[in-house]
Design an enzyme around this catalytic site. Structure first.
Site, PDB file in Angstrom:
ATOM      1  N   ASP A 522       0.864  -1.154   0.000  1.00  0.00           N
ATOM      2  CA  ASP A 522       0.000   0.000   0.000  1.00  0.00           C
ATOM      3  C   ASP A 522       0.919   1.227   0.000  1.00  0.00           C
ATOM      4  O   ASP A 522       2.107   1.114   0.245  1.00  0.00           O
ATOM      5  CB  ASP A 522      -0.835  -0.066   1.281  1.00  0.00           C
ATOM      6  CG  ASP A 522      -1.682   1.146   1.445  1.00  0.00           C
ATOM      7  OD1 ASP A 522      -2.196   1.627   0.429  1.00  0.00           O
ATOM      8  OD2 ASP A 522      -1.822   1.616   2.585  1.00  0.00           O
ATOM      9  N   THR A 524      -0.099   4.914   1.132  1.00  0.00           N
ATOM     10  CA  THR A 524      -0.290   5.854   2.229  1.00  0.00           C
ATOM     11  C   THR A 524      -0.202   5.134   3.563  1.00  0.00           C
ATOM     12  O   THR A 524      -0.863   4.128   3.768  1.00  0.00           O
ATOM     13  CB  THR A 524      -1.657   6.526   2.117  1.00  0.00           C
ATOM     14  OG1 THR A 524      -1.865   6.829   0.763  1.00  0.00           O
ATOM     15  CG2 THR A 524      -1.720   7.754   2.977  1.00  0.00           C
ATOM     16  N   PHE A 666     -14.022  21.609  -3.497  1.00  0.00           N
ATOM     17  CA  PHE A 666     -13.091  20.848  -4.310  1.00  0.00           C
ATOM     18  C   PHE A 666     -13.785  19.659  -4.951  1.00  0.00           C
ATOM     19  O   PHE A 666     -14.655  19.038  -4.362  1.00  0.00           O
ATOM     20  CB  PHE A 666     -11.972  20.336  -3.396  1.00  0.00           C
ATOM     21  CG  PHE A 666     -11.119  19.295  -4.030  1.00  0.00           C
ATOM     22  CD1 PHE A 666     -10.068  19.679  -4.841  1.00  0.00           C
ATOM     23  CD2 PHE A 666     -11.376  17.950  -3.838  1.00  0.00           C
ATOM     24  CE1 PHE A 666      -9.279  18.718  -5.438  1.00  0.00           C
ATOM     25  CE2 PHE A 666     -10.588  17.000  -4.430  1.00  0.00           C
ATOM     26  CZ  PHE A 666      -9.544  17.374  -5.234  1.00  0.00           C
ATOM     27  N   ARG A 723       4.525  18.119  -2.173  1.00  0.00           N
ATOM     28  CA  ARG A 723       3.217  18.286  -2.814  1.00  0.00           C
ATOM     29  C   ARG A 723       2.885  19.774  -2.789  1.00  0.00           C
ATOM     30  O   ARG A 723       2.915  20.397  -1.743  1.00  0.00           O
ATOM     31  CB  ARG A 723       2.151  17.486  -2.068  1.00  0.00           C
ATOM     32  CG  ARG A 723       2.374  16.004  -2.203  1.00  0.00           C
ATOM     33  CD  ARG A 723       1.768  15.221  -1.080  1.00  0.00           C
ATOM     34  NE  ARG A 723       0.312  15.253  -1.076  1.00  0.00           N
ATOM     35  CZ  ARG A 723      -0.422  14.150  -1.149  1.00  0.00           C
ATOM     36  NH1 ARG A 723       0.133  12.986  -1.276  1.00  0.00           N
ATOM     37  NH2 ARG A 723      -1.726  14.238  -1.094  1.00  0.00           N
ATOM     38  N   THR A 803      -2.223   1.271  -4.813  1.00  0.00           N
ATOM     39  CA  THR A 803      -2.702   2.375  -3.989  1.00  0.00           C
ATOM     40  C   THR A 803      -4.001   2.933  -4.538  1.00  0.00           C
ATOM     41  O   THR A 803      -4.286   2.842  -5.726  1.00  0.00           O
ATOM     42  CB  THR A 803      -1.642   3.493  -3.916  1.00  0.00           C
ATOM     43  OG1 THR A 803      -2.214   4.599  -3.270  1.00  0.00           O
ATOM     44  CG2 THR A 803      -1.154   3.893  -5.280  1.00  0.00           C
ATOM     45  N   ASP A 805      -4.498   5.991  -4.324  1.00  0.00           N
ATOM     46  CA  ASP A 805      -4.157   7.362  -4.676  1.00  0.00           C
ATOM     47  C   ASP A 805      -4.260   7.605  -6.155  1.00  0.00           C
ATOM     48  O   ASP A 805      -4.250   6.693  -6.964  1.00  0.00           O
ATOM     49  CB  ASP A 805      -2.715   7.632  -4.252  1.00  0.00           C
ATOM     50  CG  ASP A 805      -2.662   8.286  -2.919  1.00  0.00           C
ATOM     51  OD1 ASP A 805      -3.699   8.828  -2.525  1.00  0.00           O
ATOM     52  OD2 ASP A 805      -1.612   8.239  -2.274  1.00  0.00           O
ATOM     53  N   LYS A 925      -7.085  -4.831  -5.364  1.00  0.00           N
ATOM     54  CA  LYS A 925      -5.831  -5.184  -4.692  1.00  0.00           C
ATOM     55  C   LYS A 925      -5.769  -6.693  -4.491  1.00  0.00           C
ATOM     56  O   LYS A 925      -4.766  -7.340  -4.778  1.00  0.00           O
ATOM     57  CB  LYS A 925      -5.731  -4.483  -3.343  1.00  0.00           C
ATOM     58  CG  LYS A 925      -5.484  -2.993  -3.431  1.00  0.00           C
ATOM     59  CD  LYS A 925      -5.273  -2.407  -2.053  1.00  0.00           C
ATOM     60  CE  LYS A 925      -5.004  -0.915  -2.146  1.00  0.00           C
ATOM     61  NZ  LYS A 925      -4.641  -0.317  -0.876  1.00  0.00           N
TER      62      LYS A 925
END
Lengths: 1318, 374
Positions: A522, A524, A666, A723, A803, A805, A925
């Protein structure tokens, strides 16, 4: 992810039910929009071939276009489903006929849960209705029905009360139950069978004690362990059962023990109390009937979650009278183990309210921030979801285990073969000689040669049983336990910051740690710390955060670097650290740009403030935001509180309240968020932060110069792996704002295309922005991650990152932890939307990597497992020139995981050095892991820290949980856990390698010593008329495995190490033999067998030849059976002891002690057992009196022992020496080097290499929809339930659609966005 | 079936979602830090030997030397002993006895015969007289078990009530318990021998005197075998009253040695020797030791002609067995067995060969450690 779905299931027309088979179910589902597809998928993904599913009718097809763009649901499944095509309209009626082989309902629930775990799909009630409809045989409780405050009624259902019992035995049942369980194990049953054989006098070739002693020892050891475990469980049970809780009985609150709580009781919980049972929340002290709970005990997540009571019950408040008169009836699902689902209804005064998970408090949670709450017990004790989850976990076994089972079976075959040969020999002997010898040994009646052979067969089964010794299993368990303890004890895997030692949660998988070929990780929380720190910023063209020395050189920042002092700001967060003093100075000087910069950070976000014990805490949805707001706080712009209409900030010590006019939230497309606020002075300002590319597009042309400078800074930050976000603002004309706001209101209440309309509006206002600067947040990698990855890849372990992400972030982390490198030949990126394109990209990539490779994969089909029942297909590894990497996203992965493309994916992916799968669902996964497991026959390891990793942790051979901040769910389902990713290299390269080495050495040696032992009997058979006479004293047979050889081999397999841990790190190649199964395999087993054969020949025939015609030095007898037995057993013991010495690479004092000690014990024991006293007391058990004294003083005895030892050992020494000379293994080479150098290897490096890269970094927002709606809705904030405005009614508020979000947990952050759902 | 093999319950997974609220054992910031002991950190000091040329080759050469030297020494020792085996199964006049014993009906008739042999070189030192049996399986499991040590140690209750192991020789047909019971005792070798020396010059015939006692292990004679306790007045016969003699015996157990009262009962040395079962079907058992107190045997057995007078009782024809008498001298190394010396010599040579090969291989491949480079 969660959606409020109105899935109503109603009974289907009778027509279908009648025409369908008995087990067929008919349903009729009304679903909304794409959920129908999901639902259909859920059903149609039921294992292929088994159920039949087909659409009977579907009308109102709005659009026939396929809809696969539901990220998070593998479109692959849609393809295979007939239904998917037609389910695009907002409201569809579908008739589905499902044929289910019953009882399989639990499976389908499970499947839907696995695949759509987070979709609130009402399968439970669906199935219960199905069950009712078709009159399925009632297996267990189908529906729970209870009435509050009506114990009589509730008791009549005989629901379990709240007492829990995790213990298995009580005093009386312990012995029989435990024995019963133990004899279910084959090894024990086998020995019981042997024992029974021994009771038949015609067969019994050994005394009863040879079997009884080991068996009793093993049984009692296991029994002691089981017993102590059970006592512990009982103690815990008792402790929990005796906790007190306040229960409403007969109109008053009484303190009762937990175990006395009944279903239907109303109980009162207070702050920080554990929830007693699964409760229906009735009322709480908090506004809006909210309660806050912590579910750490349940799923390990430590953040607070919110539950809300129904308004109708909330009105009960804490009025005892009202509560006592409350007589609502609850009907709900039967007990099950789904933690995130609950379905039921509450009937009160004729009205029915639907209940879902949001109304339920589960046992095991803790009440937080809530003074009190009342709940109605729905499930008690064993029925609670906590206890239902305690069920059995699938038992993982190692490949060595499987190999061992196969070997043991073949040993049984071999045993039978030996016995058969001997039995035939006996038959022939009896026929030829035995009949004539009958004068001296009359046969029993009815015993002829064949029958005698038959009896002999069984007699030899008893004698030769030592090929499968019972102690093998015990020893294996002890070794694994020992090696697990080493992991628990390892200080180098202990993380002092969180006081977390490594933990081997499963003690049966150690040696597999030495064979890992693939790691699935993974991102994060596993590779990264999941801590964001505000690291640098660029304000108005000036970069801050860098430390420069006098000559303008960068100074390395480390822990001792002086930190900026924030003591001037009494609201500062003490944990925040920053090293550049100049920024503080600028802020305090009152530089307007810098102040605007931090004001923006303090205003433009969705963070929730929380004050606990006078301290200010921020509850941020994403850690990035938290970092930014905290930074602003420390630099003097403290975000204090918010209401839906205002934001209160302390600006340089001065309290300022801004009016919040709009929050432009957002999402993934916008990649930015803005707030429009009115300052106390009445100035309207729009503050915007977002991805640099996005913001730069919307800038006022006047700041082009600043843009260039900032871009430079941004590149610099990105090069450091930070970031970044760009910040901009704009003053707004009040009149324009008025007008815009009107349009905004219109758009936000529009019935259709609301999103699109809002987007247009947002686009319009977020224009002509003025750039303020940019921020750089460090997504901190865990310590030592790049080094660990480098080490592991040196050990030939492939690491795949899976991930949730987004691609940019994942790639970025890939670069910063050295998995992706600039110098790689090529990084393939597979990110397309159709199956064909994915296939094409995969093929292109493959052909690029291996232009001359075959189109078809090389698949080796073989059979393995017990009785060769397991068919396996192995795809060969393909050699590749150069280094490649692949990045594949979730969409493409879904296609690639389809049956017809998985091979393509596997081939391409396995050719790459690095594979990064981003935006994958937990299910994917697991699918990826399964894919590799299936076709590579390699050992896989999955490592992760969050709930979304559980599926892959469970799927992989070995699951490792990172016990970080994200809670315990991954850890709970893992086999090993520790706090930092970097410990993985120690776990594998040191512990895993040693465990594997030790286990293999143990098995090889163990089989050797027992085969040798047993084969000697075989040879003796030819000299004793195949009469099943033993060569050794029966006591020797009894004690050989238990006493004489047990400890030395245990010491070998607990202490042996070829080279120490530092060298293991220095040469990761040492890990390779494990991956190739080199130390113990069928071939090694056969070698062992042959070796034993040779040794046994030496050990029998040398003593035989040396003794057969000789006498003692005083002329007396020495060739008698007893002396020969003593000689044979002593030779054997010495030979196997020397062999053990040869196998030992690491002679600790314990090894020495055990080895010499065992030999001494042997001689002590034989002198004792062959002594006068023993004979006089137990005449029949110790007939060997005097043998030791009379034989061991004979030189030719000792000369024979010496000769056998030489002949057993020297060939082995010569062979090994030659191997080292001619074909040294990596181990030999390293050991040689260690000897040559005689120095310790350098300690592992701990330098963090700085990456120089031109890659632009990813972008620091959470990937999911923001908190915006929630913030403006004020659900958290209102103090009185009465003041709940109609504006937020369930129908048109934005809250309605995202409702489940408000107890969104941080762990869900990684799940893919749901933008396309809306 | 084998799925239950690896003992899942022995080490279960640690309980999941266990009982809530576990308290830490001891508080403090590093409360759970593991101990820093060498054992727990796997840093125990240790010796790690490796098979290197410096150790292996000298070891091989020295082992070769040791083996060869031992072999030579043993060979010399063994060559200095003498052994003579005379198979009398149907040699000489024993042929008729052999025929006679074929018929079981003649079991009670005695039969004597004589076998003549010649000793060329004098047997120096202590000479031992053995009888040997070929193909007699004393090591059959049922045969070996068929005895009662409890009875032989003189336990009264076992005397009258022998163990069931003695089957089928527990009681005779009258129901009397057999003493000593069991197949081993029942089949006791019952030939007796008289060795006669014919001195070279056809001189007088001299009976070779043999010690018939002291031929057992000390522990057997004194611990393992005892007669049942008798009061002062009881004779051995009275003690054994109520028991039957083994079926194949011609004399009861208390009357085995007519010349020595103290060599009767369970402590009869021939019985004890017989009861020490042989490990292999071909064996020899000690019958007597030359009494060197008497001329002309003070130096040993002189060369010359000898004859053995045999009371031929033991039938071997049923099992195709053979009988022999063995005369032997012993060394510190025991009887004359050439196996060990030869085996040592051969082993020594093989090791030497191996050592040379190893040296050559090492010289060629391993000396510079090139193979050892990664």
């Amino acid at each position: 992810m969660k959606m409020s779905i109105t899935t109503s299931v109603s009974p289907s027309p009778q027509f279908y039910c009648r025409s369908a088979p008995a087990s067929a179910l008919c349903l009729n589902i009304q679903v909304q929009s794409s959920l129908a597809a999901v639902f259909a998928q859920a059903l149609c993904h039921y294992p292929e071939g088994d159920p039949v599913l087909f659409p009977v009718a579907a009308h109102d097809f709005a659009s026939p276009t396929p809809s696969h763009h539901t990220t998070g649901t593998p479109p692959a499944l849609l393809h295979s489903c007939l239904l998917s095509r037609s389910l695009r309209s907002p409201s569809v009626w579908v008739y589905v006929l499902v044929t289910l082989p019953f009882p399989r309902d639990s499976d389908i629930i499970l499947l839907t849960e696995v695949y759509y775990g987070s979709v609130e799909l009402n399968m439970g009630s669906l199935l219960s209705q199905l069950g009712l409809e078709c009159g399925r045989k009632e297996v267990k409780e189908e529906e729970r029905h209870l009435r509050a405050n009506d114990r009589e009624l509730n008791l009549s259902y005989k629901y379990a009360d709240n007492a829990i019992k995790t213990s298995k035995y009580n005093i009386f049942t312990f012995l029989p139950l435990n024995l019963f369980e133990q004899f279910q194990r084959l090894a024990n049953a086998y020995f019981l069978f042997l024992l029974c054989l021994q009771l038949i006098p015609e067969i019994s070739s050994l005394s009863w004690f040879t079997t009884v002693v080991p068996l009793v020892l093993v049984l009692s050891m296991t029994m002691a362990k089981d017993g102590s475990d059970d006592i512990n469980r009982q103690r815990c049970d008792r402790q929990v059962n005796n906790r007190k809780v306040e229960v409403l009985i007969d109109g008053e609150l009484r303190s009762e023990k937990w175990m006395d709580v009944q279903v239907g009781d109303i109980i009162k919980l207070e702050n920080n109390q554990f929830v007693t049972a699964d409760l229906l929340l009735l009322s709480s002290s908090e506004p809006l009937n909210l309660v806050y709970i912590e579910t750490a005990e349940l799923d390990g997540e430590t953040n607070l979650k919110v539950k809300q009571a129904l308004t109708v019950t909330g009105e009960l408040e804490d009025s005892i009278e009202k509560l006592a008169n409350f007589n609502g009836e609850v009907r709900c699902e039967p007990p099950n183990n789904r933690l995130d689902k609950f379905t039921g209804t509450l009937t009160l005064k004729g009205e029915t309210y639907s209940l879902d998970n949001e109304r339920v408090l589960l046992r095991g949670c803790t009440l937080r921030n809530t003074q009190w709450c009342f709940g109605l017990v729905v499930f008690g004790g064993p029925d609670t979801k906590l206890m239902q989850n305690c069920g059995k976990t699938t038992f993982k076994r190692t490949s060595i285990d499987r190999l061992m089972n196969v070997l043991v079976l073949s040993i049984f075959g071999f045993l039978a073969l030996m016995c058969l040969i001997l039995a035939i020999g006996n038959g022939i002997w009896e026929y030829q000689e035995g009949s004539k010898f009958a004068t001296f040994l009359p046969k029993q009646e009815g015993v002829n040669a064949p029958f005698s052979a038959f009896l002999t067969f069984w007699s030899y089964v008893i004698i030769l049983n030592t090929v499968v010794p019972i102690s093998l299993y015990v020893s294996v368990e002890i070794i694994r336990l020992g090696n697990s303890l080493y992991i628990d004890w390892d200080r180098k895997m202990y993380y002092p910051k969180s006081d977390t030692p490594a933990e081997a949660r499963t003690t049966t998988l150690n040696e597999e740690l030495g064979q890992i070929k693939y790691i699935f990780s993974d991102k994060t929380g596993t590779l990264t710390q999941n801590i964001m720190t505000f690291n640098k910023c660029s304000i108005n063209g000036k970069s801050y955060g860098e430390l420069l020395d006098f000559s303008g050189q960068r100074v390395e920042i480390h822990e001792k670097t002086e930190k900026v002092d924030f003591s001037w700001n009494n609201l500062a967060d003490p944990k925040f650290c920053f090293h550049d003093h100049s920024l503080v100075e600028v802020v305090r000087e009152g530089n307007p740009e810098v102040q605007a910069f931090f004001r923006l950070l303090a205003l433009c976000h969705t963070v929730m403030p929380e004050e606990k014990e006078g301290e200010l805490y921020y509850q941020a949805q994403s850690p990035d935001e938290g970092a930014l707001v905290t930074a602003a706080r420390n630099f003097g712009f403290v975000f204090r509180s918010r209401t839906p209409e205002s934001i209160t900030v302390v600006e340089m010590g001065e309290l300022v309240t801004y009016e919040l006019l709009a929050l432009l939230d957002f999402n993934n497309v916008r990649k930015r968020m803005s707030v429009i606020v009115r300052s106390p002075e009445g100035k309207l300002t729009l503050y915007c932060k977002g991805a640099d590319t996005i913001i730069f597009e919307r800038l006022n042309p006047s700041c082009s110069k600043l843009k260039e400078v900032t871009t430079e800074h941004l590149n610099e930050y990105a090069g450091d792996g930070l970031r970044t976000l760009a910040l901009a603002y704009k003053d707004i004309d009040p009149e324009y704002m008025e007008e815009w706001k009107l349009r905004h209101h219109e758009a936000s209440t529009a019935m259709d295309e609301r999103e699109e309309k809002l987007d247009v509006l947002y686009e319009e206002i977020e224009k002509g922005l003025l750039l303020l600067g940019s921020t750089a947040v460090e997504d901190k990698l865990q310590d030592g991650v790049p080094q660990t990855i480098e080490q592991l890849s040196k050990a030939d372990i492939k690491i795949w990152v899976l991930t949730g992400d987004k691609q940019e972030t994942a790639e970025n982390i890939g670069y910063s932890c050295n998995m992706l490198r600039e110098e790689m030949t090529e990084v393939f990126i597979v990110s397309t939307n159709t199956a064909e394109e994915v296939r094409k990209e995969l093929q292109t990539a493959r052909r690029k990597m291996r232009p001359d490779g075959p189109e078809e994969p090389t698949v080796t089909k073989s059979r393995s497992g017990l009785f060769c029942l397991l068919k396996t297909e192995t795809v060969a590894d393909e050699p590749v020139d150069g280094e490649y990497a692949m990045v594949i996203n979730g969409h493409s992965l879904a296609f690639a995981l389809e049956k017809d493309m998985e091979m393509e994916l596997l081939r391409t992916a396995c050719m790459c050095q690095t594979v990064i799968c981003c935006r994958v669902t937990p299910l994917q996964k697991a699918q990826v892991v399964e894919l590799v497991k299936k076709y590579k026959q390699a050992i896989t390891l999955a490592i992760g820290d969050g709930a979304n990793d559980v599926s892959m942790i469970k799927a992989a051979h070995i699951g490792v949980g990172i016990s970080g901040q994200e809670g315990m769910q991954a850890v709970l389902s893992s086999d090993f856990s520790f706090a930092q990713f970097r410990y993985l290299q120690r776990l594998l390269l040191v512990h895993g390698r040693w465990s594997y080495l030790r286990m293999c050495k143990f098995l090889r040696y163990f089989f050797y010593k027992n085969f040798t032992f047993t084969f000697v009997h075989f040879w003796y058979g030819f000299f004793c008329g195949f009469s099943a006479q033993t060569v050794y004293d029966e006591w020797f047979i009894t004690l050989y495995n238990l006493v004489y050889t047990a400890l030395p081999v245990l010491a070998l397999s607990l202490f042996d190490q070829d080279v120490n841990d530092r060298w293991s790190f220095q040469y990761p190649k040492l890990y390779a033999p494990g991956q190739l199964n080199q130390y113990f395999s069928k071939r090694a087993f056969v070698y062992t067998l042959l070796h034993s054969g040779y040794s046994s020949l030496v050990l029998f025939f040398i003593p035989w030849a040396a003794m057969h015609d000789t006498v003692r030095d005083d002329g007396k007898d020495i060739v008698d059976y007893q002396s020969f037995a003593l000689l044979a057993q002593t030779c054997l013991l010495i030979a196997v002891s020397i062999q053990l010495g040869l196998d030992t690479h690491y002679w600790t004092s314990v090894n020495q002690f055990f080895l010499w000690g065992s030999l001494c014990v042997y001689f002590a024991v034989i002198f004792t057992m062959y002594s006068n006293g023993m004979f006089l007391i137990f005449t029949s058990s110790f007939p060997f009196i005097g043998t030791a004294r009379n034989s061991l003083n004979q030189p030719n005895m000792w000369l024979t022992m010496l000769l056998t030892s030489i002949l057993c050992v020297l060939p082995v020494v010569a062979y090994r020496f030659l191997r080292i000379l001619l074909w040294p293994t990596i181990n030999d080479k390293v050991r040689y080097k260690v000897r040559q150098d005689k120095v310790l290897p350098p300690a592992p490096r701990r330098v963090q290499a700085r990456r120089t890269s031109t890659r632009r970094s990813g972008y620091a927002f959470s990937h999911a929809q923001g908190y915006g709606d929630l913030v403006t809705s004020g659900k958290f904030l209102r103090r009185s339930p009465k003041s709940r405005p109609a504006l937020f009614s369930q129908t048109d508020s934005p809250l309605a659609q995202t409702q489940p979000q408000f107890y969104r947990t941080i762990s869900e952050r990684e799940e893919p966005p749901l933008s396309s759902w809306d | 079936m084998a799925t239950s093999f690896s003992g899942e319950e022995i080490t279960d997974r640690k309980p999941e979602l266990s009982v809530m609220g576990k308290a830490k054992a001891n508080a403090g910031p590093l409360a759970r830090r593991p101990d820093n002991s060498a054992f727990k950190q796997q840093r125990l000091p240790a010796w790690s030997p490796m098979l290197t040329a410096q150790t292996v080759l000298p070891f091989f050469y020295s082992m070769a030397a040791v083996c060869v030297l031992l072999g030579v020494w043993l060979l010399v020792t063994v060559q200095n002993t003498h052994e003579l085996k005379v198979d009398y199964t149907h040699a000489g006049s024993c042929d008729k006895c052999f025929e006679k014993r074929k018929d079981r009906a003649n079991a009670n008739q005695s039969c004597n015969c004589t076998v003549v042999f010649n000793i060329e070189n004098m047997f120096k030192g202590d000479v031992f007289f053995y009888y040997g049996l070929i193909n007699f399986h004393q090591n059959l499991r049922q045969y070996m078990d068929s005895r009662d040590d409890g009875q032989m140690i003189g336990r009264k209750e076992n005397l009258k009530n022998p163990s069931s192991y003695c089957k089928p020789f527990i009681k005779d047909k009258n129901g009397l318990p057999i003493a000593p019971c069991g197949a081993v005792a029942n089949s006791m070798f019952n030939d007796s021998f008289t060795l006669v020396y014919h001195s070279a010059a056809s001189g007088p015939v001299v009976h070779v005197p043999l010690f018939r006692k002291g031929i057992t292990w000390y522990t057997d004679k004194n611990v393992k075998f005892r007669n049942p306790q008798a009061n002062k007045t009881q004779t051995l016969a009275q003690v054994f009253e109520g028991t039957a003699q083994p079926l194949y015996w011609q004399k009861p157990v208390y009357d085995l040695d007519p010349w020595d009262r103290n060599n009767n009962g369970f402590i009869n040395e021939d019985l004890i020797v017989w009861m020490r079962e042989a490990a292999f079907p071909n064996f020899k058992k000690l019958y007597g030791v030359l009494n060197r107190a008497i001329e002309p045997f003070t130096e040993g057995l002189p060369a010359g002609n000898y004859s053995v007078h045999i009371s031929y009782n033991f039938p071997v024809e049923y099992f195709q067995g053979r009988k022999e008498v063995v005369l032997s001298t012993v060394s510190w190394f025991g009887g004359q067995n050439n196996f060990l010396p030869v085996a040592y010599l051969v082993t020594g040579c093989l090791i030497l060969l191996l050592a040379v090969i190893l040296t050559a291989v090492w010289w060629k491949f391993g000396k510079n450690g090139r193979n050892m480079e990664e």
